[in-house]
Design an enzyme around this catalytic site. Sequence first.
Site, PDB file in Angstrom:
ATOM      1  N   GLY A 260       0.819  -1.207   0.000  1.00 48.93           N
ATOM      2  CA  GLY A 260       0.000   0.000   0.000  1.00 48.93           C
ATOM      3  C   GLY A 260       0.852   1.256   0.000  1.00 48.93           C
ATOM      4  O   GLY A 260       2.077   1.202  -0.113  1.00 48.93           O
ATOM      5  N   VAL A 261       0.194   2.377   0.150  1.00 50.10           N
ATOM      6  CA  VAL A 261       0.885   3.657   0.067  1.00 50.10           C
ATOM      7  C   VAL A 261       1.058   4.245   1.462  1.00 50.10           C
ATOM      8  O   VAL A 261       0.206   4.077   2.328  1.00 50.10           O
ATOM      9  CB  VAL A 261       0.104   4.629  -0.856  1.00 50.10           C
ATOM     10  CG1 VAL A 261      -1.255   4.969  -0.279  1.00 50.10           C
ATOM     11  CG2 VAL A 261       0.903   5.889  -1.139  1.00 50.10           C
ATOM     12  N   GLY A 262       2.194   4.907   1.701  1.00 46.61           N
ATOM     13  CA  GLY A 262       2.382   5.582   2.977  1.00 46.61           C
ATOM     14  C   GLY A 262       3.703   5.262   3.639  1.00 46.61           C
ATOM     15  O   GLY A 262       4.548   4.533   3.106  1.00 46.61           O
ATOM     16  N   GLU A 286      -0.523  -1.507  -7.257  1.00 40.74           N
ATOM     17  CA  GLU A 286      -1.363  -0.458  -7.836  1.00 40.74           C
ATOM     18  C   GLU A 286      -0.708   0.913  -7.748  1.00 40.74           C
ATOM     19  O   GLU A 286      -1.026   1.804  -8.528  1.00 40.74           O
ATOM     20  CB  GLU A 286      -2.724  -0.418  -7.133  1.00 40.74           C
ATOM     21  CG  GLU A 286      -2.633  -0.146  -5.650  1.00 40.74           C
ATOM     22  CD  GLU A 286      -3.986  -0.141  -4.969  1.00 40.74           C
ATOM     23  OE1 GLU A 286      -5.001  -0.262  -5.663  1.00 40.74           O
ATOM     24  OE2 GLU A 286      -4.013  -0.001  -3.735  1.00 40.74           O
ATOM     25  N   ASN A 376     -10.484   7.362   4.078  1.00 35.92           N
ATOM     26  CA  ASN A 376     -10.208   7.486   2.644  1.00 35.92           C
ATOM     27  C   ASN A 376     -11.128   6.575   1.830  1.00 35.92           C
ATOM     28  O   ASN A 376     -11.899   7.019   1.020  1.00 35.92           O
ATOM     29  CB  ASN A 376      -8.739   7.140   2.349  1.00 35.92           C
ATOM     30  CG  ASN A 376      -7.774   8.091   3.022  1.00 35.92           C
ATOM     31  OD1 ASN A 376      -8.008   9.295   3.055  1.00 35.92           O
ATOM     32  ND2 ASN A 376      -6.701   7.558   3.566  1.00 35.92           N
TER      33      ASN A 376
END
Length: 501
Positions: A260-262, A286, A376
Amino acid sequence: MYTTITAAEAAALIKNGDSLGLSGFTPAGAPKAVTRELAKIAEAEHAKGNEFQINLFTGASTGQSTDGVLSEANAIKFRAPYTTNPSFRKTVNQNLIAYNDLHLSHMAQDLRYGFYGKLQWAILEVSKIEEVGENYHVSLTAAGGISPTVARIADKVILELNSFHSDKTGLIQDVYEPLDAPFRLPIPITKPSDRIGKPYVEIPKSKVVGVVECNIPDEARGFKGSDPITDQIGANVAQFLLNDMKRGIIPSSFLPLQSGVGTTANAILGALSKDENIPDFNIYTEVLQDAIVDMMLTGRVKDASTCSLTVSNDCLMQIYDNIDMLKDRLTLRQSEISNAPEVIRRLGVIAINTAIEVDIYGNANSTHISGTKMMNGIGGSGDFERNAYISIFTCSSVAKDGIISSIVPFVSHQDHSEHDVNVIVTEQGVADLRGKSPLERAQLIIENCAHPDYKPLLRDYLKLATGGHTHHNLPCAFAFHDTLRRKGDMRLTDFAEYVKD
């Protein structure tokens, strides 16, 4: 030759009630010029007492120039499928926008299926436009998103030709739109580097009403640096994967990773990169972050497939400067391909995503604070976790200086059920839930992942819980969340307040 128009002229063509499909995935590759002007129109119309709102469909989140300005101008009536903008989040939690949170792999096909009605407009950010007969061949910029679908099904198309981006982005694009059921064929990807489509989106000239020329940087999101907590989570994930490789669960050649992002995702990738016992690996994900680009340039990551270059602008320029070297190793796809369950399962992707909270049985909440306030959205986490070779969720054991436990008796909102979660990792340790019964899972998560301040409370809950296959005490199940609401600190939970005679 195409017709150039200003962003204001383009925005003026859009009417109240119209539905718009946009390019981009995260702020990367999202249009920024026309949407700013559209927000001004909405404000002017509202000042006159007139209604003006549009329906908005994107690949994922956008940036301030889209979700931000439009939500602040009260210009969005309906929105799908995902967003990270603070202004949008505030508006959604005030119930001023009808927000449909869905798996990102579904967005393009659901539009094609007609689930959301007619699409009047597609607005695409592009880096290059070529005339080929009666069509334009356009190169997308920093993301694949849902661009070919919205360009094909929309009545009219507006192109933002953004010279901020390299005109060589077509070298890393793989544009592929699957057929719809019942005619859909297998997606022929057998390794992350496979290319199955074209390097451009083809659009009939007759549909393009104008081209807006601009030079606007991507609205890259910044992430805070790692800290001892995220570093420990990263180390725990790396050690877990290494142990599985030593046991023969993961092949010695390793498997593609999705992250994931972060900040936590960057810390995990950093820990994996530093561990010399883990071989060079591939990415099938992704979103691509700075950390992965650095590993590609050093050879630590061999090939990377993604939907979006969710990177800093300095890193984006680094990609463009090295695009001739990366063009055979970096692939940008559409979200329904990058997130396709079929491909994720075939490749054996190891999925690593972040949760807001998990409960003692392994159910995960990745969207809502205290079960009600949207953070989100589910994004692509469900696409990957449910279909992964190994499904991993990470979170810190506590939040807000310890007043919130991320390990709770029962999640306040469930995005991922226990059936889709193999492993929970916090800075405290790892709970491997594979092959475990509900009570075994509960004991593992409490002892291995919960913060010491909360272990006694969670043990007490498990003693109070009764039932058959899965034990719960329903009056106490949300006591942590209720105590936070009433007293401001989950550590003050007293189950005696909830237990009835």
